[in-house]
Write a protein that holds these residues in place. Structure first.
Motif, PDB file in Angstrom:
ATOM      1  N   GLY A   1       0.797  -1.196   0.007  1.00  0.00           N
ATOM      2  CA  GLY A   1       0.147  -0.235   0.068  1.00  0.00           C
ATOM      3  C   GLY A   1       0.793   1.349  -0.048  1.00  0.00           C
ATOM      4  O   GLY A   1       0.332   2.317   0.036  1.00  0.00           O
ATOM      5  N   LEU A   2       2.334   1.328  -0.175  1.00  0.00           N
ATOM      6  CA  LEU A   2       3.115   2.125  -0.166  1.00  0.00           C
ATOM      7  C   LEU A   2       2.595   3.246  -1.292  1.00  0.00           C
ATOM      8  O   LEU A   2       2.829   4.472  -1.313  1.00  0.00           O
ATOM      9  CB  LEU A   2       4.440   1.929  -0.482  1.00  0.00           C
ATOM     10  N   ASP A   3       2.039   2.562  -2.502  1.00  0.00           N
ATOM     11  CA  ASP A   3       1.372   3.560  -3.578  1.00  0.00           C
ATOM     12  C   ASP A   3       0.521   4.596  -3.010  1.00  0.00           C
ATOM     13  O   ASP A   3       0.479   5.605  -3.581  1.00  0.00           O
ATOM     14  CB  ASP A   3       1.084   2.776  -4.564  1.00  0.00           C
ATOM     15  N   GLN A   4      -0.268   4.332  -2.128  1.00  0.00           N
ATOM     16  CA  GLN A   4      -1.270   5.394  -1.683  1.00  0.00           C
ATOM     17  C   GLN A   4      -0.664   6.324  -0.850  1.00  0.00           C
ATOM     18  O   GLN A   4      -1.049   7.587  -0.834  1.00  0.00           O
ATOM     19  CB  GLN A   4      -2.286   4.577  -0.724  1.00  0.00           C
ATOM     20  N   ALA A   5       0.369   5.893  -0.118  1.00  0.00           N
ATOM     21  CA  ALA A   5       1.330   7.057   0.716  1.00  0.00           C
ATOM     22  C   ALA A   5       1.845   7.909  -0.244  1.00  0.00           C
ATOM     23  O   ALA A   5       2.193   9.116   0.071  1.00  0.00           O
ATOM     24  CB  ALA A   5       2.135   6.225   1.597  1.00  0.00           C
TER      25      ALA A   5
END
Length: 215
Positions: free
Chosen positions: A177-181
């Motif tokens: 989920g680092l793409d969301q951050a």
């Protein structure tokens, strides 16, 4: 860039010790205490202090472990590290739009250790660990405070502009989920200051602590 001074943490409370054992991949036993304090007018995030079962009288070198996830999900790392002879301060900043509050909280933890407020911690001998998302916090902390003996980064992020470019091209999808951050940080063409601030490649200088980079 001028950053405001960080006020110290207040009303530090340390919970009673609990002895824990971890089996795999590296067996170990350690004593865990929870740290609670006022962090800039709000409760601190979940923070644990781990020490070996038999510490003796002398304080131990400190590992400030800034995990890419909540501290209680990383006990399989914290317990063996403490069993190896370290005092481990474990914390895991949540994904956030602005990293400054979490970086300030790390600075408060460092101040507690250096002031001798944490059991078994030699604040004069401290290294800091981070990886993936939390490498942003660790690198920003070290840029502002070079008093650490060393830094360990696993899969560290050094250039958010480049990461964003590869993300938009489809050649790189960040895990967990680092793409969301990454999206939450804002697009570099509209808000270049934030990715610039947290991209360590633009802030390297002589005098930083030694760094072990693991990929």
């Amino acid at each position: 860039l001028s950053l405001p001074a960080v006020p110290p943490g207040l009303m530090l409370q340390i919970s009673p010790p609990v002895t824990l054992t971890w089996a795999l991949p590296q067996p170990g036993t350690a004593v865990r205490r929870q740290l609670s304090y006022d962090s800039g007018g709000r409760p601190n995030q979940l923070t644990y202090l781990y020490t070996p079962v038999n510490t003796g009288a002398a304080p131990l070198p400190v590992l400030l472990a800034v995990y890419p996830g909540a501290a209680d999900t990383w006990e399989g790392v914290s317990i063996p590290l403490a069993a190896a002879g370290y005092t481990v301060i474990a914390v895991g900043p949540a994904y956030a739009l602005d990293l400054e509050d979490d970086i300030a909280e790390l600075q408060r933890l460092v101040a507690f250790a250096r002031a001798g407020a944490l059991p078994g911690a030699d604040g004069a001998r401290m290294a800091v660990l981070g990886g993936s998302y939390s490498s942003l916090h660790v690198q920003a902390l070290v840029e502002r405070d070079s008093g650490f003996r060393g830094v360990v980064l696993l899969g560290g992020i050094s250039d958010i502009f480049d990461m964003r470019r590869r993300f938009e091209q489809g050649s790189f999808i960040p895990p967990f989920g680092l793409d969301q951050a990454l999206i939450a940080l804002g697009t570099p063409d509209i808000s270049p200051e934030r990715p610039w601030r947290y991209s360590s490649r633009f802030h390297l200088r002589r005098g930083l602590p030694p760094m072990l980079l693991m990929h």
